[in-house]
Every structure is written in C-alpha cells, then in structure tokens.
Scaffold this motif. Structure first.
Motif, mmCIF file in Angstrom:
data_model
loop_
_atom_site.group_PDB
_atom_site.id
_atom_site.type_symbol
_atom_site.label_atom_id
_atom_site.label_comp_id
_atom_site.label_asym_id
_atom_site.label_seq_id
_atom_site.Cartn_x
_atom_site.Cartn_y
_atom_site.Cartn_z
ATOM 1 N N UNK A 99 0.827 -1.204 0.000
ATOM 2 C CA UNK A 99 0.000 0.000 0.000
ATOM 3 C C UNK A 99 0.858 1.250 0.000
ATOM 4 N N UNK A 100 1.801 1.304 0.905
ATOM 5 C CA UNK A 100 2.551 2.545 1.106
ATOM 6 C C UNK A 100 3.948 2.530 0.506
ATOM 7 N N UNK A 101 4.467 1.333 0.188
ATOM 8 C CA UNK A 101 5.825 1.181 -0.357
ATOM 9 C C UNK A 101 6.903 1.673 0.607
ATOM 10 N N UNK A 102 6.593 1.696 1.893
ATOM 11 C CA UNK A 102 7.577 2.097 2.891
ATOM 12 C C UNK A 102 8.154 0.870 3.556
ATOM 13 N N UNK A 103 9.432 0.946 3.895
ATOM 14 C CA UNK A 103 10.083 -0.097 4.676
ATOM 15 C C UNK A 103 10.720 0.564 5.888
ATOM 16 N N UNK A 104 11.235 -0.235 6.782
ATOM 17 C CA UNK A 104 11.929 0.310 7.946
ATOM 18 C C UNK A 104 13.442 0.295 7.740
ATOM 19 N N UNK A 105 13.887 0.270 6.498
ATOM 20 C CA UNK A 105 15.324 0.178 6.200
ATOM 21 C C UNK A 105 16.097 1.359 6.782
ATOM 22 N N UNK A 106 15.551 2.561 6.706
ATOM 23 C CA UNK A 106 16.275 3.718 7.228
ATOM 24 C C UNK A 106 16.397 3.634 8.747
ATOM 25 N N UNK A 107 15.353 3.166 9.421
ATOM 26 C CA UNK A 107 15.420 3.007 10.877
ATOM 27 C C UNK A 107 16.437 1.937 11.254
ATOM 28 N N UNK A 108 16.470 0.837 10.507
ATOM 29 C CA UNK A 108 17.438 -0.221 10.778
ATOM 30 C C UNK A 108 18.865 0.273 10.557
ATOM 31 N N UNK A 109 19.057 1.057 9.523
ATOM 32 C CA UNK A 109 20.381 1.617 9.241
ATOM 33 C C UNK A 109 20.833 2.549 10.369
ATOM 34 N N UNK A 110 19.935 3.410 10.810
ATOM 35 C CA UNK A 110 20.259 4.328 11.902
ATOM 36 C C UNK A 110 20.562 3.551 13.183
ATOM 37 N N UNK A 111 19.790 2.510 13.453
ATOM 38 C CA UNK A 111 20.022 1.677 14.624
ATOM 39 C C UNK A 111 21.406 1.027 14.561
ATOM 40 N N UNK A 112 21.794 0.545 13.392
ATOM 41 C CA UNK A 112 23.123 -0.057 13.229
ATOM 42 C C UNK A 112 24.221 0.970 13.475
#
Length: 85
Positions: free
Chosen positions: A45-58
């Motif tokens: 629906x939104x084409x959003x992932x949590x990749x940026x949050x995971x990257x920031x967490x790393x």
C-alpha cells in the motif's frame, strides 16, 4: 507493482507451495511471514520499509561499540547528534 490484494493471494499461494517442503528452514521462514503478515502486506500500500530506521540503529550500535566504557550519557548523545543529525 502489486496491489495489496494481489500480494495477499500470491503470498497465500506461496505458503501452500512451501508448506509441503520438509525443510525446517522453510517452516521458520513461513512462521516469520505469518507473524508479520499484515506488516508485509502493508508494504504494497505505502511502499515504505523500515530500512532507514534499521540503518540508523546499526550506526548507533557501532557508535556505542566505539565508545565502550563511556558512562557520560550527555557526551554520547552529543556525539550521536553531531554525527547523525
């Protein structure tokens, strides 16, 4: 690009196909998909992932590892702000 309803059908067909496999790895993957089923479908629906949050967490974890032993929370937050803000 798929619509959420199309993705739901394709995912169900894939489940049916893979559930007959005897490999425990497939069962683990299927259980993971089932546990996160609606969130996976929301991508369509939104084409959003949590990749940026995971990257920031790393990055934060790496910073924390670099400053092991630092007990000054204000300094850690200052460095994190300087590096990532």
């Amino acid at each position: 690009s798929y619509h959420k309803d199309v993705a739901r059908v394709k995912l169900a067909l894939w489940f049916n196909k893979v559930e007959h496999k005897e490999s425990p790895h497939f069962k683990t993957v299927i259980n993971t998909f089932k546990n996160h089923y609606e969130r996976i479908l929301n991508f369509f629906e939104s084409r959003f992932t949590n990749a940026s949050a995971e990257s920031f967490n790393a990055k934060l974890k790496q910073l924390r590892a670099t400053f092991r032993g630092i007990t000054d929370t204000k300094f850690f937050l200052f460095r994190a702000t300087e590096l990532f803000a």
